[in-house]
Design a protein around this motif. Structure first.
Motif, PDB file in Angstrom:
ATOM      1  N   PRO A 128       0.805  -1.214   0.000  1.00  0.00           N
ATOM      2  CA  PRO A 128       0.000   0.000   0.000  1.00  0.00           C
ATOM      3  C   PRO A 128       0.844   1.273   0.000  1.00  0.00           C
TER       4      PRO A 128
ATOM      5  N   THR B 224       0.889  -5.506   8.553  1.00  0.00           N
ATOM      6  CA  THR B 224      -0.416  -4.849   8.497  1.00  0.00           C
ATOM      7  C   THR B 224      -1.233  -5.211   9.735  1.00  0.00           C
TER       8      THR B 224
ATOM      9  N   THR C 168      -5.416  -5.015  11.357  1.00  0.00           N
ATOM     10  CA  THR C 168      -6.825  -4.878  11.003  1.00  0.00           C
ATOM     11  C   THR C 168      -7.604  -4.030  12.007  1.00  0.00           C
ATOM     12  N   SER C 169      -6.908  -3.458  12.965  1.00  0.00           N
ATOM     13  CA  SER C 169      -7.531  -2.526  13.908  1.00  0.00           C
ATOM     14  C   SER C 169      -6.450  -1.685  14.544  1.00  0.00           C
TER      15      SER C 169
ATOM     16  N   GLY D 288      -2.547   4.691   8.319  1.00  0.00           N
ATOM     17  CA  GLY D 288      -3.671   4.044   7.681  1.00  0.00           C
ATOM     18  C   GLY D 288      -5.018   4.592   8.093  1.00  0.00           C
TER      19      GLY D 288
ATOM     20  N   ASN E 255      -9.046   4.001   9.954  1.00  0.00           N
ATOM     21  CA  ASN E 255     -10.028   3.346  10.804  1.00  0.00           C
ATOM     22  C   ASN E 255     -11.377   3.469  10.112  1.00  0.00           C
TER      23      ASN E 255
ATOM     24  N   GLN F  80     -12.743  -1.785  13.245  1.00  0.00           N
ATOM     25  CA  GLN F  80     -12.155  -2.256  12.001  1.00  0.00           C
ATOM     26  C   GLN F  80     -11.204  -1.196  11.457  1.00  0.00           C
ATOM     27  N   GLY F  81     -10.113  -1.632  10.868  1.00  0.00           N
ATOM     28  CA  GLY F  81      -9.161  -0.689  10.313  1.00  0.00           C
ATOM     29  C   GLY F  81      -8.205  -1.357   9.359  1.00  0.00           C
ATOM     30  N   GLN F  82      -7.389  -0.545   8.732  1.00  0.00           N
ATOM     31  CA  GLN F  82      -6.284  -1.043   7.921  1.00  0.00           C
ATOM     32  C   GLN F  82      -5.118  -0.090   8.114  1.00  0.00           C
TER      33      GLN F  82
ATOM     34  N   PHE G 275      -0.662   0.080   8.697  1.00  0.00           N
ATOM     35  CA  PHE G 275       0.523  -0.694   8.363  1.00  0.00           C
ATOM     36  C   PHE G 275       1.794   0.001   8.823  1.00  0.00           C
TER      37      PHE G 275
ATOM     38  N   PHE H 211      -4.674   1.132  -2.130  1.00  0.00           N
ATOM     39  CA  PHE H 211      -4.585  -0.284  -1.810  1.00  0.00           C
ATOM     40  C   PHE H 211      -3.846  -1.047  -2.913  1.00  0.00           C
TER      41      PHE H 211
ATOM     42  N   TRP I  77     -15.077   3.104   4.908  1.00  0.00           N
ATOM     43  CA  TRP I  77     -14.060   4.019   5.442  1.00  0.00           C
ATOM     44  C   TRP I  77     -14.628   5.418   5.670  1.00  0.00           C
TER      45      TRP I  77
END
Length: 428
Positions: A50, A71, A73-74, A95, A97, A103-105, A107, A227, A366
């Motif tokens: 990313p 990475t 995910t939260s 990144g 939230n 939930q998030g992405q 890194f 992404f 998002w």
């Protein structure tokens, strides 16, 4: 030094002996870049993902980060990872939230282009669960594959079709149903959003939209998460969710809206009307009270500054800054207390969210979440407003409006039209 020289300097530093053990290392070199050097152009020229770009709304900070070493995910997962490395309090994750804050992405990037004021650095992170020596060898090879910056391709597409979710008639029904629910005391306020799906004549570069928005929408946080080469979420948001330095927290209430006329004298009249309008003042104060109440669970003294009007390209907002001293430097707690704010969800939060989930004809994803960075030393996230999801030849634009007892459906529709114009007008 120039960018190519800086990369070579990092490669030389990687030749130094590192232990064959797990861990983290941070290497950095200072840059002296010409004014024409654009980190967004450099980022878009790379062929790995990313990619994340972030610029502070006052312009004094700018970051372009590339490639994920790990990475998450939260935000909670990311914070737990950082807590393993207290000797590196400046190690940053970047990144998004989601609107659902669980939930998030995020890194941990391999490479960061950083500008703070007039100081610019190139920062290389090394991370390995097994061998830092091997991580350095991989990083040295990876740096050789970086591409020189090239111009972002201009928009060569046109808008062929546009569909709103909901369309105007359905929006009118939703606002009417919301005001009736408020009248029955189900909740005090709910923020309803609209998605606008645009079909383009050909695929576009998501970085072009970020570049154009950055040029035209001043006094905004600019954020861009690519992404892959064709899918990105991006926006230019006026609103801070929170900034933390140590235990010092800054947040704000941005609610209450009026249009902004191109003529400054008329814009002055609009801002004066906004400051006196009871409906907008009430909407803003609801947000202030909710933030202060939520911060009481995690902070000591809380201060609220007097109301001001913030002027953007298409709209003006009522704004109150809020500061607090946290009991603990816990960003997961900050996220869960502050997101989603009353300015993007409503009050009480639980009841407003139930109405949103039951009635909005799309998943926010998002949108109305947050974008930014996390470290042990500090954190900074903006609310993901005035945003778009780009996928090949499709663009989804988002905007919302706070519905209170006095809301008129036609006026609220015009408000979201004004907000979405910050991005929609760029396609003209």
């Amino acid at each position: 030094m120039e960018l190519t020289q800086a990369v070579k300097a990092l490669q030389r530093a990687l030749c130094e002996e590192l232990p064959d053990t797990p861990g983290v290392r941070i290497l950095s070199v200072h840059l002296s870049l010409a004014d024409s050097q654009d980190p967004l152009c450099w980022l878009n020229s790379q062929t790995c993902w990313p990619q994340f770009y972030w610029q502070h709304r006052d312009g004094h900070e700018e970051y372009a980060v590339l490639y994920a070493l790990r990475t998450f995910t939260s935000l909670a997962e990311g914070q737990s990872f950082l807590s393993r490395f207290p000797e590196y309090p400046e190690l940053r994750l970047w990144g998004l939230n989601a609107f659902n804050p669980q939930q998030g992405q995020l890194f941990l990037p391999r490479l960061t282009w950083q500008r703070q004021g007039t100081q610019t650095r190139l920062i290389l992170n090394l991370y390995s669960e097994s061998s830092l020596r091997e991580a350095a060898q991989e990083a040295e090879s990876w740096l050789s594959g970086l591409c020189p910056a090239t111009a972002i391709p201009a928009l060569a597409a046109r808008v062929c079709e546009q569909v709103h979710l909901p369309e105007k008639d359905q929006w009118t029904g939703l606002v009417t149903e919301a005001t009736q629910a408020i009248g029955r005391k189900r909740f005090d306020k709910v923020v309803l959003a609209r998605a606008t799906d645009m079909q383009l004549s050909r695929p576009m570069s998501p970085a072009w939209l970020m570049h154009a928005s950055r040029q035209h929408n001043s006094h905004c946080y600019h954020f861009y998460m690519a992404f892959d080469s064709h899918k990105a979420f991006l926006g230019s948001s006026p609103e801070r969710l929170w900034h933390r330095a140590g235990r010092q927290l800054s947040t704000e209430a941005l609610a209450g809206t009026v249009g902004r006329d191109a003529d400054d004298s008329k814009a002055d009249q609009q801002s004066q009307w906004l400051l006196k309008d009871k409906k907008n003042q009430h909407e803003n104060w609801l947000v202030v009270e909710d933030i202060c109440q939520r911060l009481q669970a995690v902070a000591g003294q809380i201060d609220v500054e007097p109301v001001q009007v913030i002027r953007l390209r298409k709209v003006q907002h009522l704004h109150r800054a809020i500061t607090a001293t946290l009991n603990h430097a816990d960003d997961t707690a900050c996220l869960m207390q502050l997101q989603p704010t009353a300015a993007v969800a409503g009050l009480p939060r639980k009841d407003a969210l139930a109405f949103i989930h039951a009635h909005e004809p799309f998943n926010r994803g998002w949108y109305a979440g947050s974008a930014g960075y996390l470290s042990l030393a500090s954190a900074g996230f903006c609310v993901a407003l005035r945003s778009a999801l780009v996928q090949y030849d499709k663009v989804r634009l988002y905007a919302g409006a706070g519905i209170v007892a006095q809301s008129d459906p036609a006026e609220e529709w015009q408000e979201i039209e004004n907000k979405v114009a910050a991005l929609r007008s760029l396609f003209s």
